[in-house]
Scaffold this motif. Structure first.
Motif, PDB file in Angstrom:
ATOM      1  N   GLU A   2      -9.719  -3.901  -0.892  1.00 36.12           N
ATOM      2  CA  GLU A   2      -8.882  -3.112   0.004  1.00 36.12           C
ATOM      3  C   GLU A   2      -8.770  -3.843   1.341  1.00 36.12           C
ATOM      4  N   LEU A   4      -7.604  -3.539   5.124  1.00 41.22           N
ATOM      5  CA  LEU A   4      -7.274  -2.572   6.165  1.00 41.22           C
ATOM      6  C   LEU A   4      -6.428  -3.169   7.279  1.00 41.22           C
ATOM      7  N   ARG A  89     -12.465  -3.453   3.004  1.00 42.02           N
ATOM      8  CA  ARG A  89     -13.353  -2.321   2.738  1.00 42.02           C
ATOM      9  C   ARG A  89     -13.743  -2.379   1.258  1.00 42.02           C
ATOM     10  N   ARG A 150      -1.391  -5.921   3.847  1.00 44.12           N
ATOM     11  CA  ARG A 150      -2.308  -4.787   3.990  1.00 44.12           C
ATOM     12  C   ARG A 150      -2.122  -3.875   2.785  1.00 44.12           C
ATOM     13  N   THR A 151      -3.225  -3.254   2.356  1.00 45.70           N
ATOM     14  CA  THR A 151      -3.126  -2.347   1.219  1.00 45.70           C
ATOM     15  C   THR A 151      -3.245  -0.883   1.654  1.00 45.70           C
ATOM     16  N   THR A 152      -3.461  -0.650   2.933  1.00 41.81           N
ATOM     17  CA  THR A 152      -3.522   0.712   3.454  1.00 41.81           C
ATOM     18  C   THR A 152      -2.547   0.839   4.604  1.00 41.81           C
ATOM     19  N   ALA A 153      -2.058   2.048   4.804  1.00 43.48           N
ATOM     20  CA  ALA A 153      -1.097   2.274   5.893  1.00 43.48           C
ATOM     21  C   ALA A 153      -1.795   2.568   7.188  1.00 43.48           C
TER      22      ALA A 153
END
Length: 153
Positions: A2, A4, A89, A150-153
């Motif tokens: 993940e 961030l 993460r 990025r894999t998260t907003a």
């Protein structure tokens, strides 16, 4: 893995500044980074730094950052102060040392732990340098071209 945060910086704040004041190049957060095999991240200070440079891309674990902030009571200092390119993460970064691995189709080789330097005490807080020993992140070489997002907003 993940992802961030992704950061690039056009210049060196601490690297090569032994016994001098740091520069003030910001770590700029971006949505994606362009990885160029054997050269580094386009637009970053280590792009074409040196042939076969072991730190063409760097990683830092969010869990380590949060634990350090809690233990040292750090407030208002972002993870970007680590000067690492990728904040992750749920990934054991030390497990990639001397290993080939892949992130979003980009092949990488983990060269070594990204050992913290004494500057961490200035960038974060006194005690950060000691806290980060053995968990300062990962340095890697870029083996194939590609983009990491990025894999998260």
């Amino acid at each position: 893995m993940e992802i961030l945060h992704l950061y690039v910086s056009p210049g060196h704040n601490f690297f090569g500044h032994y016994e001098q004041d740091p520069d003030e190049f910001p770590a700029q957060e971006v949505e994606a980074i362009e990885c160029v095999a054997g050269h580094g991240i386009r637009g970053d200070r280590f792009f074409d730094h040196r042939d076969d440079y072991k730190g063409q891309i760097t990683f830092f674990a969010d869990e380590v950052y949060r634990a350090m902030c809690e233990e040292l009571r750090i407030k208002d200092v972002p993870a970007s102060a680590s000067r690492r390119n990728i904040i992750t993460r749920a990934t054991d970064l030390n497990s990639f040392v001397e290993q080939e691995f892949e992130v979003q189709g980009v092949r990488l080789f983990g060269t070594e732990e990204c050992r913290p330097c004494a500057w961490m005490d200035r960038a974060f807080a006194p005690g950060a340098h000691a806290f980060l020993r053995g968990r300062g992140g990962l340095r890697a070489r870029i083996l194939s071209d590609g983009e990491i997002r990025r894999t998260t907003a």
